[in-house]
Design a protein around this motif. Structure first.
Motif, short mmCIF file in Angstrom:
data_model
loop_
_atom_site.label_atom_id
_atom_site.label_comp_id
_atom_site.label_asym_id
_atom_site.label_seq_id
_atom_site.Cartn_x
_atom_site.Cartn_y
_atom_site.Cartn_z
N GLY A 2 0.79 -1.22 0.00
CA GLY A 2 0.00 0.00 0.00
C GLY A 2 0.82 1.28 0.00
N ALA A 3 0.26 2.33 0.60
CA ALA A 3 0.85 3.66 0.56
C ALA A 3 2.23 3.73 1.21
CB ALA A 3 -0.09 4.68 1.20
N PHE A 52 4.76 2.25 -1.18
CA PHE A 52 4.89 3.11 -2.36
C PHE A 52 5.71 4.35 -2.03
CE2 PHE A 52 3.35 6.64 -4.99
CZ PHE A 52 3.61 6.13 -6.27
N MET A 53 5.48 4.93 -0.86
CA MET A 53 6.22 6.12 -0.47
C MET A 53 7.69 5.80 -0.26
SD MET A 53 5.82 9.39 0.07
CE MET A 53 4.24 9.91 0.76
N ALA A 57 -0.06 7.71 -6.61
CA ALA A 57 -0.08 8.18 -5.22
C ALA A 57 -1.47 8.62 -4.82
CB ALA A 57 0.92 9.33 -5.06
N ARG A 58 -2.17 9.29 -5.72
CA ARG A 58 -3.52 9.77 -5.43
C ARG A 58 -4.47 8.60 -5.18
NH1 ARG A 58 -4.20 12.77 -10.02
NH2 ARG A 58 -2.67 14.25 -9.21
N GLN A 59 -4.35 7.55 -5.97
CA GLN A 59 -5.19 6.37 -5.79
C GLN A 59 -4.95 5.69 -4.45
OE1 GLN A 59 -4.46 3.81 -9.15
NE2 GLN A 59 -5.28 5.27 -10.64
N LEU A 60 -3.73 5.80 -3.95
CA LEU A 60 -3.38 5.19 -2.67
C LEU A 60 -3.71 6.09 -1.48
CD1 LEU A 60 0.06 3.61 -3.64
CD2 LEU A 60 -2.10 2.42 -3.25
N GLY A 61 -4.31 7.26 -1.75
CA GLY A 61 -4.73 8.15 -0.68
C GLY A 61 -3.67 9.11 -0.19
N ILE A 62 -2.59 9.28 -0.94
CA ILE A 62 -1.51 10.20 -0.57
C ILE A 62 -1.83 11.59 -1.12
CG2 ILE A 62 0.96 10.71 -0.75
CD1 ILE A 62 1.43 7.71 -1.12
N TYR A 79 3.05 14.32 -1.37
CA TYR A 79 3.88 13.51 -2.25
C TYR A 79 4.89 14.37 -3.00
CZ TYR A 79 5.17 9.80 -5.51
OH TYR A 79 5.87 8.86 -6.24
#
Length: 643
Positions: free
Chosen positions: A533-534, A537-538, A569-574, A579
């Motif tokens: 998840g986020a 990814f980060m 990133a947007r899809q993962l809620g970031i 970001y």
């Protein structure tokens, strides 16, 4: 106002340029000129004069054109529609002539840590190899540069309505001149045995790559490792100047593993070197020299030293704070460093500071302040991803402040054993007097910032206002300027700027080559499929942008990868701003980290310090910045709390 005398200020005296060349220069080892080679030295001096005079005049011309544009638009309310176009034409000539002077003087940035460990004979041979490698690159791109100029000759400029050949011919002429001086340097400074051996080594490697060119057709992305890691990074470690190492790797990749015309590579170099915002680099370099030559820098540092000079690491704290404040002036890191370093470094060296430590801190502050508005990287992110630029500017201040505080903690730790027994605390009455003396100089950063915020001048043009102010105030109040040194300052500005801009040009061509390879699309697809998840990814984004920042400038990297990664990133809620801050700081880490980080070599060029000296102290600062970046990534409020 009564002229100010600086004779009694408690600071060391510096030369008109405000720089002291390092004991081990970044160029080839200069040998004694023998009588038999005296005629080569005379040819070198004659040709050098023919290049240095036009280069100095080009600096003056660019300053004049941009300043005229500001006056015409803001004072006369009659904009000069041709000023930016003419400045761009002159700028490319300035960049190329400056690169020629830098090669003649041996001032192109290079990594010599490994070469320095060799025996004297081995070092001399590697110097010859480095010069031959530069010659090889120049010979390879000369014809494509001429082809590119010829292709552009049919285009008429929009404002001046002249052939674009007047601009583009600067590339092949500059390349030919660099080749000429490289040959003269090789003949003057290497013996026959080393020349022959170097030619065999470089020529043999070029021939081997050419004869095996068909083998690269089926290697796919493995070619990226061969050329961008093996050739480019290997050349850097072998002591070949950074710009030429990047150029060799990129040329090899495009010529041997793709069908791309080499004139396209020259076009990308042209684009990277002549972006108008980069004109701030030579102008701020010259402004920094003026601040020192007029006595303004000495007055500012005297006041700051009076406040913090008795504190361990006091002037290092001033450097961190000054970079934070100045970063919003031009938007270009090289220009920011050029505005700060000449004002602080001479006194810091006079107090016993190690030049490697100083250039390491300068590079670290360059990475730290990447998010301070008006950052060109943030503007680029907004333009390619649709994120509000105003929100990015608001979100960028606190992350940079957090990283600055972490750097100050490292400075405090490293300075804990500093001996200040001979540095007494300055009385407050004297501090007030020093402030009065320094006030006209201290007003300059605020004047520059007000000019940008008020719309009087662009980030590029504002340096000309600073130059005019420095000349007037320096001549009328401080009266320290030695006008006979003006020509030397202008030539030095051109050489330093050319060395920086040639690196940026070849790095831009490298970025384009990576784009054509499909590497950017593959990276985005891979990152989108990561588990975790986020947070995962980060974490991978930080690692990816550190790597990208080391081989690309921030702007090309964001143009390539921003539209691909921000939607993920947007899809993962970031949050987009969050970001953007993490990506920008991570790219700053890569940009200023050796062995490939262009920003680090720009800092070394501006500080006139051999890159080898700053690598070890820089590692501690980079580790601190990485910790700060992780904190910013883990605490979104630091980026979004004031939106």
């Amino acid at each position: 106002m009564k002229p100010v005398r600086l004779d009694e200020l408690p600071l060391a005296t510096h030369d008109a340029l405000g720089h002291a060349l390092p004991e081990a220069a970044n160029g080839p080892i200069v040998t004694q000129t023998t009588p038999q080679r005296g005629w080569l030295a005379r040819i070198d001096r004659g040709l050098g004069w023919l290049v240095e005079v036009p280069a100095a005049l080009l600096v003056v011309a660019d300053i004049g054109v941009l300043l005229a544009g500001v006056v015409a638009r803001f004072v006369l309310h009659s904009p000069l529609v041709w000023s930016d176009e003419l400045a761009s034409i002159l700028f490319l000539w300035l960049a190329m002539f400056g690169a020629v002077i830098a090669l003649r003087r041996g001032e192109h940035m290079r990594m010599t840590a490994i070469v320095a460990r060799l025996s004297p004979g081995g070092r001399a041979l590697m110097e010859a190899v480095a010069t031959c490698a530069c010659l090889a690159f120049l010979a390879l791109v000369l014809r494509p540069a001429w082809q590119h100029a010829s292709d552009e000759g049919d285009i008429t400029t929009s404002a001046l309505e002249i052939s674009n050949l007047w601009r583009e011919i600067a590339m092949p002429i500059g390349i030919a001149l660099m080749g000429t001086f490289a040959i003269l340097r090789l003949l003057r400074e290497a013996n026959a045995k080393h020349i022959v051996t170097a030619l065999v080594i470089v020529g043999g490697l070029c021939a081997a790559f050419w004869l095996g060119r068909h083998a690269f057709d089926d290697l796919g992305r493995l070619n990226l490792l061969i050329f961008f890691v093996g050739v480019a990074a290997g050349s850097v470690l072998a002591g070949i100047p950074i710009a030429f190492a990047f150029g060799l790797g990129t040329f090899g990749y495009l010529a041997l593993s793709t069908g791309t015309p080499m004139s396209v590579m020259v076009g990308r170099m042209d684009e990277g070197m002549s972006h108008l915002i980069l004109l701030a680099v030579p102008l701020f370099v010259f402004l920094g020299q003026l601040l020192e030559a007029t006595g303004m820098a000495r007055a500012m540092v005297a006041f700051l030293a009076g406040l913090l000079g008795h504190v361990r690491g006091g002037l290092q704290y001033v450097l961190v704070g000054a970079m934070y404040l100045v970063s919003g002036i031009s938007g270009a890191k090289a220009a920011d460093m050029a505005a700060v370093a000449p004002a602080l470094f001479p006194e810091m060296k006079a107090r016993g500071a190690d030049e490697g430590e100083l250039v390491a801190l300068l590079a670290a502050t360059g990475a730290q302040t990447e998010t301070v508005p008006p950052s060109l990287v943030l503007i680029t992110i907004g333009s390619v991803t649709g994120v509000s630029i105003a929100a990015l500017f608001t979100g960028g201040l606190l992350p940079a402040l957090v990283l600055g505080l972490i750097l100050c903690a490292v400075v405090g730790w490293r300075s804990r054993g500093e001996d200040l027994s001979g540095v007494p605390r300055t009385p407050w009455k004297k501090n007030i007097k020093l402030f009065a003396i320094a006030f006209p100089a201290l007003a300059l950063p605020f004047l520059i910032r007000a000019a940008v915020v008020g719309g009087v001048a662009t980030a590029t043009e504002v340096s000309t206002i600073g130059i005019a102010y420095a000349l007037i105030v320096g001549a009328a109040i401080y009266r320290q300027m030695k006008w006979r040194n003006l020509g030397r300052m202008l030539v030095g500005t051109a050489a330093l700027s050319g060395a920086i801009l040639l690196i940026i040009g070849t790095a831009t061509a490298m970025a384009w080559g990576l784009t054509q390879s499909g590497f950017s699309g593959w990276l985005a697809t891979t990152m989108a499929g990561l588990p975790g998840g986020a947070p995962m990814f980060m974490a991978v984004s930080i690692l990816a942008f550190v790597v990208l920042g080391s081989v690309l400038e921030g702007i090309p990297a964001m143009v390539l990868f921003g539209p691909l990664l921000f939607p993920i990133a947007r899809q993962l809620g970031i949050n987009d701003v969050h970001y953007a801050m993490v990506a920008t700081l991570a790219m700053g880490l890569g940009l200023f980290a050796p062995p490939l980080g262009v920003g680090y070599y720009s800092a070394c060029a501006i500080a006139r310090v051999n890159p080898d000296r700053g690598i070890r102290p820089l590692m501690g600062y980079m580790a601190a910045l990485l910790i700060g970046t992780i904190i910013v990534a883990a605490v979104p409020w630091l980026s979004t709390g004031f939106l």
